[in-house]
Scaffold this motif. Structure first.
Motif, PDB file in Angstrom:
ATOM      1  N   MET A 179       0.843  -1.186   0.000  1.00  0.00           N
ATOM      2  CA  MET A 179       0.000   0.000   0.000  1.00  0.00           C
ATOM      3  C   MET A 179       0.884   1.244   0.000  1.00  0.00           C
ATOM      4  N   LYS A 180       0.296   2.413  -0.299  1.00  0.00           N
ATOM      5  CA  LYS A 180       1.076   3.649  -0.376  1.00  0.00           C
ATOM      6  C   LYS A 180       1.661   4.041   0.974  1.00  0.00           C
ATOM      7  N   LYS A 181       0.896   3.865   2.054  1.00  0.00           N
ATOM      8  CA  LYS A 181       1.392   4.202   3.390  1.00  0.00           C
ATOM      9  C   LYS A 181       1.703   2.920   4.164  1.00  0.00           C
ATOM     10  N   PRO A 182       2.833   2.871   4.861  1.00  0.00           N
ATOM     11  CA  PRO A 182       3.142   1.670   5.654  1.00  0.00           C
ATOM     12  C   PRO A 182       2.243   1.566   6.882  1.00  0.00           C
ATOM     13  N   HIS A 183       2.068   0.360   7.367  1.00  0.00           N
ATOM     14  CA  HIS A 183       1.288   0.113   8.576  1.00  0.00           C
ATOM     15  C   HIS A 183       2.112   0.550   9.788  1.00  0.00           C
ATOM     16  N   PRO A 184       1.474   1.009  10.864  1.00  0.00           N
ATOM     17  CA  PRO A 184       2.226   1.443  12.054  1.00  0.00           C
ATOM     18  C   PRO A 184       3.165   0.378  12.644  1.00  0.00           C
ATOM     19  N   CYS A 185       2.904  -0.901  12.373  1.00  0.00           N
ATOM     20  CA  CYS A 185       3.784  -1.950  12.907  1.00  0.00           C
ATOM     21  C   CYS A 185       5.116  -1.992  12.163  1.00  0.00           C
ATOM     22  N   GLY A 186       5.231  -1.258  11.054  1.00  0.00           N
ATOM     23  CA  GLY A 186       6.486  -1.202  10.316  1.00  0.00           C
ATOM     24  C   GLY A 186       6.503  -2.014   9.033  1.00  0.00           C
ATOM     25  N   THR A 187       5.496  -2.844   8.827  1.00  0.00           N
ATOM     26  CA  THR A 187       5.422  -3.681   7.638  1.00  0.00           C
ATOM     27  C   THR A 187       4.533  -3.017   6.595  1.00  0.00           C
ATOM     28  N   ASN A 188       4.863  -3.202   5.329  1.00  0.00           N
ATOM     29  CA  ASN A 188       4.021  -2.654   4.267  1.00  0.00           C
ATOM     30  C   ASN A 188       3.596  -3.762   3.310  1.00  0.00           C
ATOM     31  N   GLU A 209      -1.930  -9.116   2.733  1.00  0.00           N
ATOM     32  CA  GLU A 209      -2.508 -10.217   1.968  1.00  0.00           C
ATOM     33  C   GLU A 209      -3.987  -9.950   1.781  1.00  0.00           C
ATOM     34  N   ILE A 210      -4.471 -10.111   0.558  1.00  0.00           N
ATOM     35  CA  ILE A 210      -5.896  -9.956   0.286  1.00  0.00           C
ATOM     36  C   ILE A 210      -6.594 -11.226   0.759  1.00  0.00           C
ATOM     37  N   ILE A 211      -7.503 -11.101   1.737  1.00  0.00           N
ATOM     38  CA  ILE A 211      -8.158 -12.294   2.286  1.00  0.00           C
ATOM     39  C   ILE A 211      -9.648 -12.370   1.940  1.00  0.00           C
ATOM     40  N   ARG A 212     -10.226 -11.302   1.359  1.00  0.00           N
ATOM     41  CA  ARG A 212     -11.622 -11.343   0.927  1.00  0.00           C
ATOM     42  C   ARG A 212     -11.800 -10.332  -0.194  1.00  0.00           C
ATOM     43  N   MET A 213     -12.538 -10.737  -1.228  1.00  0.00           N
ATOM     44  CA  MET A 213     -12.831  -9.824  -2.333  1.00  0.00           C
ATOM     45  C   MET A 213     -14.312  -9.846  -2.635  1.00  0.00           C
ATOM     46  N   GLY A 214     -14.825  -8.692  -2.939  1.00  0.00           N
ATOM     47  CA  GLY A 214     -16.226  -8.512  -3.294  1.00  0.00           C
ATOM     48  C   GLY A 214     -16.403  -7.040  -3.571  1.00  0.00           C
ATOM     49  N   ASP A 256     -16.399  -4.984  -1.220  1.00  0.00           N
ATOM     50  CA  ASP A 256     -15.353  -4.527  -0.304  1.00  0.00           C
ATOM     51  C   ASP A 256     -14.193  -5.504  -0.381  1.00  0.00           C
ATOM     52  N   ILE A 257     -13.006  -5.028  -0.040  1.00  0.00           N
ATOM     53  CA  ILE A 257     -11.814  -5.876  -0.044  1.00  0.00           C
ATOM     54  C   ILE A 257     -11.230  -5.878   1.359  1.00  0.00           C
ATOM     55  N   LYS A 258     -10.971  -7.069   1.888  1.00  0.00           N
ATOM     56  CA  LYS A 258     -10.399  -7.208   3.226  1.00  0.00           C
ATOM     57  C   LYS A 258      -8.954  -7.614   3.074  1.00  0.00           C
ATOM     58  N   ILE A 259      -8.063  -6.869   3.744  1.00  0.00           N
ATOM     59  CA  ILE A 259      -6.635  -7.170   3.689  1.00  0.00           C
ATOM     60  C   ILE A 259      -6.110  -7.393   5.103  1.00  0.00           C
ATOM     61  N   VAL A 275      -8.026  -5.100   7.860  1.00  0.00           N
ATOM     62  CA  VAL A 275      -8.673  -3.854   7.457  1.00  0.00           C
ATOM     63  C   VAL A 275      -9.601  -4.152   6.287  1.00  0.00           C
ATOM     64  N   MET A 276     -10.806  -3.562   6.328  1.00  0.00           N
ATOM     65  CA  MET A 276     -11.746  -3.715   5.218  1.00  0.00           C
ATOM     66  C   MET A 276     -11.909  -2.359   4.528  1.00  0.00           C
ATOM     67  N   LEU A 277     -11.710  -2.351   3.219  1.00  0.00           N
ATOM     68  CA  LEU A 277     -11.797  -1.130   2.427  1.00  0.00           C
ATOM     69  C   LEU A 277     -12.774  -1.345   1.275  1.00  0.00           C
ATOM     70  N   SER A 278     -13.403  -0.274   0.839  1.00  0.00           N
ATOM     71  CA  SER A 278     -14.204  -0.374  -0.380  1.00  0.00           C
ATOM     72  C   SER A 278     -13.232  -0.623  -1.535  1.00  0.00           C
TER      73      SER A 278
END
Length: 61
Positions: free
Chosen positions: A10-19, A22-27, A29-32, A41-44
Motif C-alpha cells: 500500500m502507499k502508506k506503511p502500517h504502524p507496525c512497520g510492515t508494508n 494479503e488480500i483475504i476477501r474480495m467482493g 469490499d476488499i479485506k486485507i 482492514v476492510m476497504l471499499s
C-alpha cells in the motif's frame, strides 16, 4: 490486476512497520491482512485501488 491471496504493497506503511498485506476477501469490499502483526482492514474496492501501490507477489506463484 490483483486476486485473492495476493501480497500487495500500500502507499502508506502500517504502524507496525510492515508494508506487506494479503488480500483475504474480495467482493464489493476488499479485506486485507497485515503480514507483520495480523491486523485486518476492510476497504471499499474504490478506496483499495486508490491506496494500492503495487502487487508484490501473485497467489499462484
Amino acid at each position: 490486476m490483483y486476486e485473492l491471496h495476493d501480497l500487495v504493497e500500500m502507499k502508506k506503511p502500517h504502524p507496525c512497520g510492515t508494508n506487506r498485506w494479503e488480500i483475504i476477501r474480495m467482493g464489493a469490499d476488499i479485506k486485507i491482512q497485515c503480514t507483520g502483526c495480523g491486523h485486518v482492514v476492510m476497504l471499499s474496492r474504490r478506496e483499495f485501488e486508490h491506496k494500492l501501490k503495487k502487487v508484490l507477489q501473485k497467489a499462484n506463484d
